[in-house]
Motif scaffolding. Structure first.
Motif, PDB file in Angstrom:
ATOM      1  N   VAL A   1      -8.668   1.319  -7.435  1.00 29.03           N
ATOM      2  CA  VAL A   1      -9.523   1.193  -6.253  1.00 29.03           C
ATOM      3  C   VAL A   1      -9.857  -0.279  -6.008  1.00 29.03           C
ATOM      4  O   VAL A   1      -9.874  -1.086  -6.931  1.00 29.03           O
ATOM      5  N   SER A   2     -10.126  -0.578  -4.769  1.00 23.42           N
ATOM      6  CA  SER A   2     -10.432  -1.965  -4.394  1.00 23.42           C
ATOM      7  C   SER A   2     -11.920  -2.207  -4.176  1.00 23.42           C
ATOM      8  O   SER A   2     -12.334  -3.338  -3.940  1.00 23.42           O
ATOM      9  N   ASN A   3     -12.743  -1.164  -4.273  1.00 26.71           N
ATOM     10  CA  ASN A   3     -14.152  -1.313  -3.920  1.00 26.71           C
ATOM     11  C   ASN A   3     -15.083  -1.500  -5.121  1.00 26.71           C
ATOM     12  O   ASN A   3     -16.295  -1.427  -4.964  1.00 26.71           O
ATOM     13  N   GLN A   4     -14.552  -1.729  -6.300  1.00 23.23           N
ATOM     14  CA  GLN A   4     -15.396  -1.949  -7.474  1.00 23.23           C
ATOM     15  C   GLN A   4     -15.464  -3.443  -7.767  1.00 23.23           C
ATOM     16  O   GLN A   4     -14.499  -4.034  -8.241  1.00 23.23           O
ATOM     17  N   ARG A   5     -16.604  -4.032  -7.484  1.00 21.36           N
ATOM     18  CA  ARG A   5     -16.782  -5.471  -7.663  1.00 21.36           C
ATOM     19  C   ARG A   5     -17.577  -5.816  -8.917  1.00 21.36           C
ATOM     20  O   ARG A   5     -17.477  -6.917  -9.424  1.00 21.36           O
ATOM     21  N   THR A   6     -18.389  -4.874  -9.407  1.00 16.00           N
ATOM     22  CA  THR A   6     -19.215  -5.167 -10.576  1.00 16.00           C
ATOM     23  C   THR A   6     -18.850  -4.306 -11.777  1.00 16.00           C
ATOM     24  O   THR A   6     -19.417  -4.486 -12.849  1.00 16.00           O
TER      25      THR A   6
ATOM     26  N   ARG B   1     -11.576   5.960 -11.855  1.00 11.22           N
ATOM     27  CA  ARG B   1     -11.150   4.899 -10.956  1.00 11.22           C
ATOM     28  C   ARG B   1     -11.171   3.578 -11.719  1.00 11.22           C
ATOM     29  O   ARG B   1     -12.129   3.302 -12.437  1.00 11.22           O
TER      30      ARG B   1
ATOM     31  N   GLN C   1       1.064   3.137  -3.298  1.00  6.86           N
ATOM     32  CA  GLN C   1      -0.197   3.519  -3.956  1.00  6.86           C
ATOM     33  C   GLN C   1      -0.050   4.790  -4.785  1.00  6.86           C
ATOM     34  O   GLN C   1      -0.470   4.833  -5.938  1.00  6.86           O
TER      35      GLN C   1
ATOM     36  N   SER D   1     -10.801  -0.672 -11.313  1.00  2.00           N
ATOM     37  CA  SER D   1     -10.839  -1.781 -10.369  1.00  2.00           C
ATOM     38  C   SER D   1      -9.492  -2.492 -10.307  1.00  2.00           C
ATOM     39  O   SER D   1      -8.868  -2.759 -11.340  1.00  2.00           O
ATOM     40  N   GLU D   2      -9.073  -2.822  -9.101  1.00  2.00           N
ATOM     41  CA  GLU D   2      -7.845  -3.602  -8.921  1.00  2.00           C
ATOM     42  C   GLU D   2      -7.908  -4.945  -9.643  1.00  2.00           C
ATOM     43  O   GLU D   2      -6.876  -5.523  -9.947  1.00  2.00           O
ATOM     44  N   ARG D   3      -9.119  -5.426  -9.923  1.00  2.03           N
ATOM     45  CA  ARG D   3      -9.238  -6.700 -10.651  1.00  2.03           C
ATOM     46  C   ARG D   3      -8.539  -6.645 -12.001  1.00  2.03           C
ATOM     47  O   ARG D   3      -8.103  -7.658 -12.527  1.00  2.03           O
TER      48      ARG D   3
ATOM     49  N   ARG E   1       0.813  -1.218   0.000  1.00  2.30           N
ATOM     50  CA  ARG E   1       0.000   0.000   0.000  1.00  2.30           C
ATOM     51  C   ARG E   1       0.846   1.267   0.000  1.00  2.30           C
ATOM     52  O   ARG E   1       0.421   2.290  -0.493  1.00  2.30           O
TER      53      ARG E   1
END
Length: 130
Positions: free
Chosen positions: A44-49, A62, A13, A64-66, A10
């Motif tokens: 960002v780590s909070n985007q799941r969809t 932003r 970042q 997604s970290e995915r 982190r």
């Protein structure tokens, strides 16, 4: 573009986000005539969809970290998609015309849909592949 990948620690970042910002500016110059000028671009780590999101009002993007597991050309597609929102907020014909300047756009959309299906992760509707 591997230098834009989010580091494991982190503490790095800000550096990773700065590299991502530089890549976004480069892609804007290459494919959008330099017209899309983000104020910030970050992982960002909070985007799941979603793969990415853009707020045109404050010009923030932003990702997604995915996406750090994806090929560079797919990450570039999502960046171009989100940059295009700075020019055209809605997913209308004008928006898709901007996105189509990225030569691998259709291939990248297919890749993301396939990845989502294989991972059993919901993907955005057909009109929003970013």
């Amino acid at each position: 573009m591997t230098e834009t990948r989010r580091p494991a620690r982190r503490g790095q970042q800000a550096e990773a986000d700065e590299l991502l910002m530089r890549r976004a500016v480069e892609l804007s110059d290459l494919y959008l005539g330099g017209l899309a000028q983000p104020e910030s671009v970050r992982w960002v780590s909070n985007q799941r969809t979603r793969w990415g999101s853009c707020t045109p009002g404050d010009r923030s993007i932003r990702l997604s970290e995915r996406l750090t597991r994806m090929p560079d050309w797919v990450v570039d597609y999502v960046l171009v998609h989100e940059l295009a929102h700075l020019l055209e907020p809605q997913h209308d014909d004008k928006f898709w015309a901007w996105v189509s300047h990225y030569p691998l756009a259709e291939k990248a959309k297919g890749y993301l849909i396939g990845w989502s299906d294989a991972s059993r992760v919901p993907h955005p509707p057909a009109d929003h592949s970013g």
